[in-house]
Design a protein around this motif. Structure first.
Motif, PDB file in Angstrom:
ATOM      1  N   ASP A 154      63.912  54.223  84.956  1.00  0.00           N
ATOM      2  CA  ASP A 154      62.658  54.462  84.234  1.00  0.00           C
ATOM      3  C   ASP A 154      62.475  55.921  83.842  1.00  0.00           C
ATOM      4  O   ASP A 154      61.819  56.227  82.834  1.00  0.00           O
ATOM      5  CB  ASP A 154      61.460  54.008  85.082  1.00  0.00           C
ATOM      6  CG  ASP A 154      61.462  52.497  85.293  1.00  0.00           C
ATOM      7  OD1 ASP A 154      62.116  51.802  84.489  1.00  0.00           O
ATOM      8  OD2 ASP A 154      60.815  52.018  86.253  1.00  0.00           O
ATOM      9  N   ALA A 155      63.051  56.829  84.631  1.00  0.00           N
ATOM     10  CA  ALA A 155      62.879  58.257  84.347  1.00  0.00           C
ATOM     11  C   ALA A 155      63.719  58.718  83.159  1.00  0.00           C
ATOM     12  O   ALA A 155      63.511  59.812  82.647  1.00  0.00           O
ATOM     13  CB  ALA A 155      63.227  59.072  85.582  1.00  0.00           C
ATOM     14  N   GLN A 156      64.686  57.891  82.705  1.00  0.00           N
ATOM     15  CA  GLN A 156      65.587  58.296  81.622  1.00  0.00           C
ATOM     16  C   GLN A 156      65.492  57.379  80.406  1.00  0.00           C
ATOM     17  O   GLN A 156      66.383  57.385  79.555  1.00  0.00           O
ATOM     18  CB  GLN A 156      67.036  58.325  82.134  1.00  0.00           C
ATOM     19  CG  GLN A 156      67.252  59.324  83.261  1.00  0.00           C
ATOM     20  CD  GLN A 156      68.709  59.382  83.693  1.00  0.00           C
ATOM     21  OE1 GLN A 156      69.585  58.868  83.021  1.00  0.00           O
ATOM     22  NE2 GLN A 156      68.957  60.029  84.827  1.00  0.00           N
ATOM     23  N   LEU A 157      64.433  56.614  80.329  1.00  0.00           N
ATOM     24  CA  LEU A 157      64.269  55.730  79.179  1.00  0.00           C
ATOM     25  C   LEU A 157      63.837  56.537  77.955  1.00  0.00           C
ATOM     26  O   LEU A 157      62.746  57.093  77.924  1.00  0.00           O
ATOM     27  CB  LEU A 157      63.237  54.645  79.491  1.00  0.00           C
ATOM     28  CG  LEU A 157      63.627  53.628  80.574  1.00  0.00           C
ATOM     29  CD1 LEU A 157      62.507  52.632  80.802  1.00  0.00           C
ATOM     30  CD2 LEU A 157      64.900  52.905  80.181  1.00  0.00           C
ATOM     31  N   THR A 158      64.699  56.627  76.961  1.00  0.00           N
ATOM     32  CA  THR A 158      64.379  57.369  75.736  1.00  0.00           C
ATOM     33  C   THR A 158      64.667  56.559  74.478  1.00  0.00           C
ATOM     34  O   THR A 158      64.435  57.040  73.367  1.00  0.00           O
ATOM     35  CB  THR A 158      65.180  58.673  75.674  1.00  0.00           C
ATOM     36  OG1 THR A 158      66.578  58.369  75.782  1.00  0.00           O
ATOM     37  CG2 THR A 158      64.792  59.616  76.806  1.00  0.00           C
ATOM     38  N   TYR A 159      65.202  55.354  74.624  1.00  0.00           N
ATOM     39  CA  TYR A 159      65.546  54.529  73.470  1.00  0.00           C
ATOM     40  C   TYR A 159      64.862  53.165  73.601  1.00  0.00           C
ATOM     41  O   TYR A 159      64.652  52.653  74.708  1.00  0.00           O
ATOM     42  CB  TYR A 159      67.060  54.305  73.364  1.00  0.00           C
ATOM     43  CG  TYR A 159      67.824  55.530  72.932  1.00  0.00           C
ATOM     44  CD1 TYR A 159      68.055  55.784  71.585  1.00  0.00           C
ATOM     45  CD2 TYR A 159      68.300  56.433  73.874  1.00  0.00           C
ATOM     46  CE1 TYR A 159      68.754  56.908  71.188  1.00  0.00           C
ATOM     47  CE2 TYR A 159      69.000  57.562  73.481  1.00  0.00           C
ATOM     48  CZ  TYR A 159      69.227  57.791  72.139  1.00  0.00           C
ATOM     49  OH  TYR A 159      69.920  58.909  71.750  1.00  0.00           O
ATOM     50  N   ALA A 160      64.557  52.587  72.463  1.00  0.00           N
ATOM     51  CA  ALA A 160      64.008  51.236  72.407  1.00  0.00           C
ATOM     52  C   ALA A 160      64.662  50.514  71.241  1.00  0.00           C
ATOM     53  O   ALA A 160      64.657  51.008  70.106  1.00  0.00           O
ATOM     54  CB  ALA A 160      62.491  51.263  72.231  1.00  0.00           C
ATOM     55  N   LEU A 161      65.257  49.378  71.503  1.00  0.00           N
ATOM     56  CA  LEU A 161      65.881  48.560  70.464  1.00  0.00           C
ATOM     57  C   LEU A 161      64.921  47.437  70.103  1.00  0.00           C
ATOM     58  O   LEU A 161      64.561  46.616  70.945  1.00  0.00           O
ATOM     59  CB  LEU A 161      67.213  47.993  70.960  1.00  0.00           C
ATOM     60  CG  LEU A 161      68.300  49.027  71.298  1.00  0.00           C
ATOM     61  CD1 LEU A 161      69.546  48.334  71.841  1.00  0.00           C
ATOM     62  CD2 LEU A 161      68.648  49.849  70.066  1.00  0.00           C
ATOM     63  N   LEU A 162      64.546  47.396  68.836  1.00  0.00           N
ATOM     64  CA  LEU A 162      63.541  46.437  68.395  1.00  0.00           C
ATOM     65  C   LEU A 162      64.069  45.636  67.218  1.00  0.00           C
ATOM     66  O   LEU A 162      64.822  46.141  66.375  1.00  0.00           O
ATOM     67  CB  LEU A 162      62.252  47.154  67.973  1.00  0.00           C
ATOM     68  CG  LEU A 162      61.591  48.070  69.012  1.00  0.00           C
ATOM     69  CD1 LEU A 162      60.395  48.761  68.383  1.00  0.00           C
ATOM     70  CD2 LEU A 162      61.162  47.274  70.236  1.00  0.00           C
ATOM     71  N   THR A 163      63.671  44.372  67.168  1.00  0.00           N
ATOM     72  CA  THR A 163      63.934  43.524  66.012  1.00  0.00           C
ATOM     73  C   THR A 163      62.659  43.460  65.173  1.00  0.00           C
ATOM     74  O   THR A 163      61.612  43.028  65.661  1.00  0.00           O
ATOM     75  CB  THR A 163      64.337  42.097  66.447  1.00  0.00           C
ATOM     76  OG1 THR A 163      65.524  42.178  67.249  1.00  0.00           O
ATOM     77  CG2 THR A 163      64.607  41.229  65.230  1.00  0.00           C
ATOM     78  N   ILE A 164      62.756  43.912  63.936  1.00  0.00           N
ATOM     79  CA  ILE A 164      61.581  44.019  63.071  1.00  0.00           C
ATOM     80  C   ILE A 164      61.619  42.930  62.007  1.00  0.00           C
ATOM     81  O   ILE A 164      62.635  42.745  61.334  1.00  0.00           O
ATOM     82  CB  ILE A 164      61.512  45.407  62.405  1.00  0.00           C
ATOM     83  CG1 ILE A 164      61.405  46.491  63.474  1.00  0.00           C
ATOM     84  CG2 ILE A 164      60.335  45.492  61.439  1.00  0.00           C
ATOM     85  CD1 ILE A 164      61.423  47.894  62.902  1.00  0.00           C
ATOM     86  N   GLN A 165      60.532  42.240  61.867  1.00  0.00           N
ATOM     87  CA  GLN A 165      60.351  41.273  60.793  1.00  0.00           C
ATOM     88  C   GLN A 165      59.050  41.627  60.076  1.00  0.00           C
ATOM     89  O   GLN A 165      57.969  41.255  60.506  1.00  0.00           O
ATOM     90  CB  GLN A 165      60.293  39.842  61.340  1.00  0.00           C
ATOM     91  CG  GLN A 165      61.603  39.374  61.957  1.00  0.00           C
ATOM     92  CD  GLN A 165      61.522  37.957  62.476  1.00  0.00           C
ATOM     93  OE1 GLN A 165      60.438  37.372  62.549  1.00  0.00           O
ATOM     94  NE2 GLN A 165      62.675  37.388  62.825  1.00  0.00           N
TER      95      GLN A 165
END
Length: 227
Positions: free
Chosen positions: A45-56
């Motif tokens: 949790d301390a190194q979360l810097t990316y988020a992969l999202l599916t966009i519609q």
């Protein structure tokens, strides 16, 4: 790793013990020309810097603005930078694609020049042997014998060229090109070499047959009179 009650626990290089959630099959987490190497996906949790999202969405600008607001609410200290995954994948392969295009163009250019050179040699040789062909036809030589007489030299040259070109091409593409652009490939196989040889033979035979047939169809009397 050790078995801790119902979970599997492993110790990382930094000494921290983590729980192993699962093991998945091999997949390409690097470009396809790289070998598949072991990789550990660690949730911290301390190194979360990316988020992969599916966009519609039909309005990408509004969607990106909304995502930026939500990101700033979750991680205000980390700037919001959004990129599309397909764009990043294209960037990873741009060098490979450019290299393939360059070598493909050079290969096409080399084949074209070789075919033109072969056609020029065939035309020059057959035109200079019109009198010989006319005399042979007058003495009763058949079509096959005339064709063999005209094309025998070219087939011998073709065989010599293959003996020189095939080993050099195999060493270059299999040991250099394939190891750089496709490291996990099996390399150049027999089918590729055989197909290339068959292609060159077909192009050579086409040029020889067309020009030789033109000379053999000429009336011997016209050739002898002209000579």
């Amino acid at each position: 790793a050790s078995d801790d009650s119902d979970s599997l626990v492993a110790e990382m290089a930094d000494g921290k013990k983590v729980q192993i959630a699962g093991i998945i099959k091999d997949y390409n987490h690097e470009p396809l020309n790289e070998r598949i190497e072991p990789m550990v996906l660690r949730l911290d949790d301390a190194q979360l810097t990316y988020a992969l999202l599916t966009i519609q969405s039909n309005d990408i600008v509004a969607t990106m603005t909304d995502l930026e607001k939500r990101w700033d609410g979750i991680m205000p200290d980390t700037p919001f930078q959004a990129n599309f995954l397909n764009t990043e994948i294209e960037k990873a392969y741009v060098i490979m694609i450019t290299g393939i295009k360059i070598f493909g163009f050079l290969a096409l250019l080399a084949v074209t020049i070789s075919c033109l050179g072969l056609l020029g040699m065939v035309i020059f040789t057959t035109e200079n042997r019109k009198k010989e062909v006319a005399i042979r036809k007058t003495l009763g030589a058949g079509t096959f014998r005339l064709l063999y007489s005209l094309s025998g030299l070219f087939f011998r040259m073709w065989a010599i060229a293959l003996v020189i070109a095939v080993p050099l091409s195999y060493i270059y593409y299999d040991k250099v090109m394939m190891r750089v652009y496709n490291k996990f490939s099996g390399g150049v196989g027999f089918s590729e070499v055989a197909l290339s040889c068959l292609l060159t033979l077909t192009l050579g035979m086409l040029a020889i047959m067309i020009q030789s047939g033109k000379v053999m169809r000429t009336n011997p009397a016209e050739s002898l009179r002209a000579e």
